[in-house]
Design a protein around this motif. Structure first.
Motif, PDB file in Angstrom:
ATOM      1  N   SER A  60      -9.998  -7.711  -4.489  1.00  0.00           N
ATOM      2  CA  SER A  60      -8.717  -8.133  -5.114  1.00  0.00           C
ATOM      3  C   SER A  60      -8.593  -9.595  -5.325  1.00  0.00           C
ATOM      4  O   SER A  60      -7.934 -10.352  -6.127  1.00  0.00           O
ATOM      5  N   MET A  61      -8.995 -10.332  -4.228  1.00  0.00           N
ATOM      6  CA  MET A  61      -8.886 -11.717  -4.061  1.00  0.00           C
ATOM      7  C   MET A  61      -9.917 -12.493  -5.247  1.00  0.00           C
ATOM      8  O   MET A  61      -9.486 -13.455  -5.875  1.00  0.00           O
ATOM      9  N   LEU A  62     -10.993 -11.770  -5.352  1.00  0.00           N
ATOM     10  CA  LEU A  62     -12.122 -12.507  -6.550  1.00  0.00           C
ATOM     11  C   LEU A  62     -11.329 -12.144  -7.809  1.00  0.00           C
ATOM     12  O   LEU A  62     -11.527 -12.934  -8.845  1.00  0.00           O
ATOM     13  N   THR A  63     -10.789 -10.849  -7.993  1.00  0.00           N
ATOM     14  CA  THR A  63     -10.210 -10.517  -9.257  1.00  0.00           C
ATOM     15  C   THR A  63      -9.331 -11.665  -9.618  1.00  0.00           C
ATOM     16  O   THR A  63      -8.791 -12.157 -10.611  1.00  0.00           O
ATOM     17  N   LEU A  64      -8.217 -11.907  -8.608  1.00  0.00           N
ATOM     18  CA  LEU A  64      -7.112 -12.907  -8.699  1.00  0.00           C
ATOM     19  C   LEU A  64      -7.659 -14.306  -9.084  1.00  0.00           C
ATOM     20  O   LEU A  64      -7.243 -15.141 -10.018  1.00  0.00           O
ATOM     21  N   LEU A  65      -8.815 -14.667  -8.336  1.00  0.00           N
ATOM     22  CA  LEU A  65      -9.396 -15.955  -8.516  1.00  0.00           C
ATOM     23  C   LEU A  65      -9.916 -16.012  -9.848  1.00  0.00           C
ATOM     24  O   LEU A  65      -9.725 -17.399 -10.428  1.00  0.00           O
ATOM     25  N   PHE A  66     -10.752 -15.066 -10.332  1.00  0.00           N
ATOM     26  CA  PHE A  66     -11.208 -15.241 -11.776  1.00  0.00           C
ATOM     27  C   PHE A  66     -10.009 -15.316 -12.926  1.00  0.00           C
ATOM     28  O   PHE A  66     -10.270 -15.831 -13.874  1.00  0.00           O
ATOM     29  N   LEU A  86       0.539 -11.117 -12.567  1.00  0.00           N
ATOM     30  CA  LEU A  86       0.535 -11.595 -11.092  1.00  0.00           C
ATOM     31  C   LEU A  86       1.802 -11.011 -10.271  1.00  0.00           C
ATOM     32  O   LEU A  86       1.177 -10.656  -9.009  1.00  0.00           O
ATOM     33  N   ALA A  87       2.606 -10.598 -10.815  1.00  0.00           N
ATOM     34  CA  ALA A  87       3.728  -9.757  -9.763  1.00  0.00           C
ATOM     35  C   ALA A  87       3.043  -8.435  -9.462  1.00  0.00           C
ATOM     36  O   ALA A  87       3.214  -8.006  -8.205  1.00  0.00           O
ATOM     37  N   GLY A  88       2.415  -7.818 -10.262  1.00  0.00           N
ATOM     38  CA  GLY A  88       1.684  -6.359  -9.838  1.00  0.00           C
ATOM     39  C   GLY A  88       0.622  -6.635  -8.836  1.00  0.00           C
ATOM     40  O   GLY A  88       0.553  -5.975  -7.794  1.00  0.00           O
ATOM     41  N   TYR A  89      -0.201  -7.742  -9.124  1.00  0.00           N
ATOM     42  CA  TYR A  89      -1.230  -8.323  -7.875  1.00  0.00           C
ATOM     43  C   TYR A  89      -0.561  -8.563  -6.636  1.00  0.00           C
ATOM     44  O   TYR A  89      -0.969  -7.988  -5.697  1.00  0.00           O
ATOM     45  N   ALA A  90       0.628  -9.223  -6.609  1.00  0.00           N
ATOM     46  CA  ALA A  90       1.176  -9.418  -5.316  1.00  0.00           C
ATOM     47  C   ALA A  90       1.736  -8.265  -4.680  1.00  0.00           C
ATOM     48  O   ALA A  90       1.672  -8.140  -3.391  1.00  0.00           O
ATOM     49  N   THR A  91       2.195  -7.366  -5.485  1.00  0.00           N
ATOM     50  CA  THR A  91       2.732  -6.264  -4.814  1.00  0.00           C
ATOM     51  C   THR A  91       1.739  -5.343  -4.214  1.00  0.00           C
ATOM     52  O   THR A  91       1.578  -4.995  -2.918  1.00  0.00           O
ATOM     53  N   THR A  92       0.467  -4.986  -5.055  1.00  0.00           N
ATOM     54  CA  THR A  92      -0.723  -4.370  -4.481  1.00  0.00           C
ATOM     55  C   THR A  92      -1.142  -4.819  -3.387  1.00  0.00           C
ATOM     56  O   THR A  92      -1.631  -4.384  -2.397  1.00  0.00           O
ATOM     57  N   PHE A  93      -1.455  -6.272  -3.248  1.00  0.00           N
ATOM     58  CA  PHE A  93      -2.202  -7.156  -2.453  1.00  0.00           C
ATOM     59  C   PHE A  93      -1.203  -6.906  -1.155  1.00  0.00           C
ATOM     60  O   PHE A  93      -1.844  -6.803   0.229  1.00  0.00           O
ATOM     61  N   SER A  94       0.068  -7.009  -1.135  1.00  0.00           N
ATOM     62  CA  SER A  94       1.125  -6.839  -0.205  1.00  0.00           C
ATOM     63  C   SER A  94       1.141  -5.454   0.578  1.00  0.00           C
ATOM     64  O   SER A  94       0.988  -5.502   1.750  1.00  0.00           O
ATOM     65  N   ILE A  95       1.095  -4.512  -0.183  1.00  0.00           N
ATOM     66  CA  ILE A  95       0.937  -3.411   0.182  1.00  0.00           C
ATOM     67  C   ILE A  95      -0.426  -2.906   1.181  1.00  0.00           C
ATOM     68  O   ILE A  95      -0.362  -2.366   2.057  1.00  0.00           O
ATOM     69  N   GLY A  96      -1.601  -3.485   0.440  1.00  0.00           N
ATOM     70  CA  GLY A  96      -2.909  -3.443   1.045  1.00  0.00           C
ATOM     71  C   GLY A  96      -2.918  -4.174   2.479  1.00  0.00           C
ATOM     72  O   GLY A  96      -3.348  -3.510   3.248  1.00  0.00           O
ATOM     73  N   MET A  97      -2.192  -5.278   2.387  1.00  0.00           N
ATOM     74  CA  MET A  97      -2.553  -6.053   3.722  1.00  0.00           C
ATOM     75  C   MET A  97      -1.253  -5.854   4.820  1.00  0.00           C
ATOM     76  O   MET A  97      -1.755  -5.919   6.041  1.00  0.00           O
ATOM     77  N   PHE A  98      -0.279  -5.421   4.197  1.00  0.00           N
ATOM     78  CA  PHE A  98       0.808  -5.186   5.286  1.00  0.00           C
ATOM     79  C   PHE A  98       1.244  -3.698   5.628  1.00  0.00           C
ATOM     80  O   PHE A  98       1.807  -3.445   6.346  1.00  0.00           O
ATOM     81  N   ILE A  99       0.599  -2.648   4.733  1.00  0.00           N
ATOM     82  CA  ILE A  99       0.983  -1.372   5.229  1.00  0.00           C
ATOM     83  C   ILE A  99      -0.371  -0.499   5.354  1.00  0.00           C
ATOM     84  O   ILE A  99      -0.597  -0.137   6.197  1.00  0.00           O
ATOM     85  N   PHE A 100      -1.366  -0.642   4.457  1.00  0.00           N
ATOM     86  CA  PHE A 100      -2.520   0.268   4.429  1.00  0.00           C
ATOM     87  C   PHE A 100      -3.443  -0.343   5.555  1.00  0.00           C
ATOM     88  O   PHE A 100      -3.785   0.551   6.245  1.00  0.00           O
ATOM     89  N   LYS A 101      -3.728  -1.782   5.850  1.00  0.00           N
ATOM     90  CA  LYS A 101      -4.623  -2.328   6.872  1.00  0.00           C
ATOM     91  C   LYS A 101      -3.988  -1.848   8.337  1.00  0.00           C
ATOM     92  O   LYS A 101      -4.626  -1.378   9.106  1.00  0.00           O
ATOM     93  N   PRO A 102      -2.781  -2.344   8.662  1.00  0.00           N
ATOM     94  CA  PRO A 102      -2.305  -2.165   9.810  1.00  0.00           C
ATOM     95  C   PRO A 102      -2.159  -0.425  10.000  1.00  0.00           C
ATOM     96  O   PRO A 102      -2.224   0.034  11.197  1.00  0.00           O
ATOM     97  N   THR A 103      -1.882   0.316   8.933  1.00  0.00           N
ATOM     98  CA  THR A 103      -1.565   1.676   9.035  1.00  0.00           C
ATOM     99  C   THR A 103      -2.959   2.195   9.614  1.00  0.00           C
ATOM    100  O   THR A 103      -3.018   3.226  10.455  1.00  0.00           O
ATOM    101  N   GLY A 104      -4.094   2.070   8.679  1.00  0.00           N
ATOM    102  CA  GLY A 104      -5.361   2.432   9.085  1.00  0.00           C
ATOM    103  C   GLY A 104      -5.821   2.081  10.413  1.00  0.00           C
ATOM    104  O   GLY A 104      -6.412   2.976  11.288  1.00  0.00           O
ATOM    105  N   GLU A 105      -5.459   0.838  10.945  1.00  0.00           N
ATOM    106  CA  GLU A 105      -5.933   0.695  12.233  1.00  0.00           C
ATOM    107  C   GLU A 105      -5.297   1.467  13.382  1.00  0.00           C
ATOM    108  O   GLU A 105      -5.806   1.784  14.327  1.00  0.00           O
ATOM    109  N   ARG A 106      -3.843   1.428  12.977  1.00  0.00           N
ATOM    110  CA  ARG A 106      -2.986   2.210  14.102  1.00  0.00           C
ATOM    111  C   ARG A 106      -3.578   3.674  14.183  1.00  0.00           C
ATOM    112  O   ARG A 106      -3.740   4.313  15.181  1.00  0.00           O
TER     113      ARG A 106
END
Length: 183
Positions: A60-66, A86-106
């Motif tokens: 996702s970060m490479l997609t954003l970078l390019f 950009l707004a959509g990217y910010a939304t999905t990136f935030s969901i991934g980092m702040f919901i999916f990642k910690p939830t999966g780890e938990r």
């Protein structure tokens, strides 16, 4: 071939890997859920959590970078479709980092400690519900990148709003029933 075409190709490839890879895991989880196969459903959820930081976030970060390189060097940042993307990217990136990642780890920690419990299943179900919203947003981003709407494209913009609203309803409106049935 020019530099713009190369950067655009890299933007599209990384977007496919990011969105497509996540969609496959989401689909596997949904199919396992419908079949009543808890083991496969939990596998898909754990895989999403494990791949989040190792694969999905970098793609996702490479997609954003390019995309930023294309905008910075050739397109600019003022078009509505760029702002929506950009707004959509910010939304999905935030969901991934702040919901999916910690939830999966938990969930991984909960399973390691107590095995598959009703709490683990409920947590996994909430994660699947949020994924419905996440993929509604991703669908809008894809449509946005292809259709490139302007303020005059009221039908396209209204359709995008409806897709996000439907995703939110599926994720947050109907999610309570699904969590209760999984517990």
């Amino acid at each position: 071939m020019d530099w713009y075409s190369i950067v655009k190709f890299l933007h599209v490839v990384t977007a496919i890997l990011w969105v497509g890879g996540g969609f496959v895991l989401f689909l596997l989880g949904m199919l396992a859920e419908r079949a009543g196969n808890l083991e496969d459903k939990l596998w898909a959820i754990r895989a999403s959590g494990q791949l989040g930081g190792r694969f999905f976030a970098p793609m996702s970060m490479l997609t954003l970078l390019f995309g930023l390189v294309m905008c910075g060097l050739w397109i600019g940042f003022s078009d509505l479709w760029i702002v929506i993307g950009l707004a959509g990217y910010a939304t999905t990136f935030s969901i991934g980092m702040f919901i999916f990642k910690p939830t999966g780890e938990r969930m991984g920690a909960m399973i390691a400690k107590d095995g598959i419990t009703p709490a683990v299943l409920a947590t996994g179900q909430r994660m699947m519900s949020v994924a419905r919203f996440d993929y509604a947003v991703m669908l809008v981003i894809i449509a946005d990148m292809v259709l490139k709407p302007t303020v005059r494209d009221v039908g396209i913009l209204a359709g995008m709003v409806l897709v996000v609203a439907a995703g939110a309803t599926l994720a947050f409106g109907g999610g309570r029933r699904l969590v209760e049935s999984a517990a």
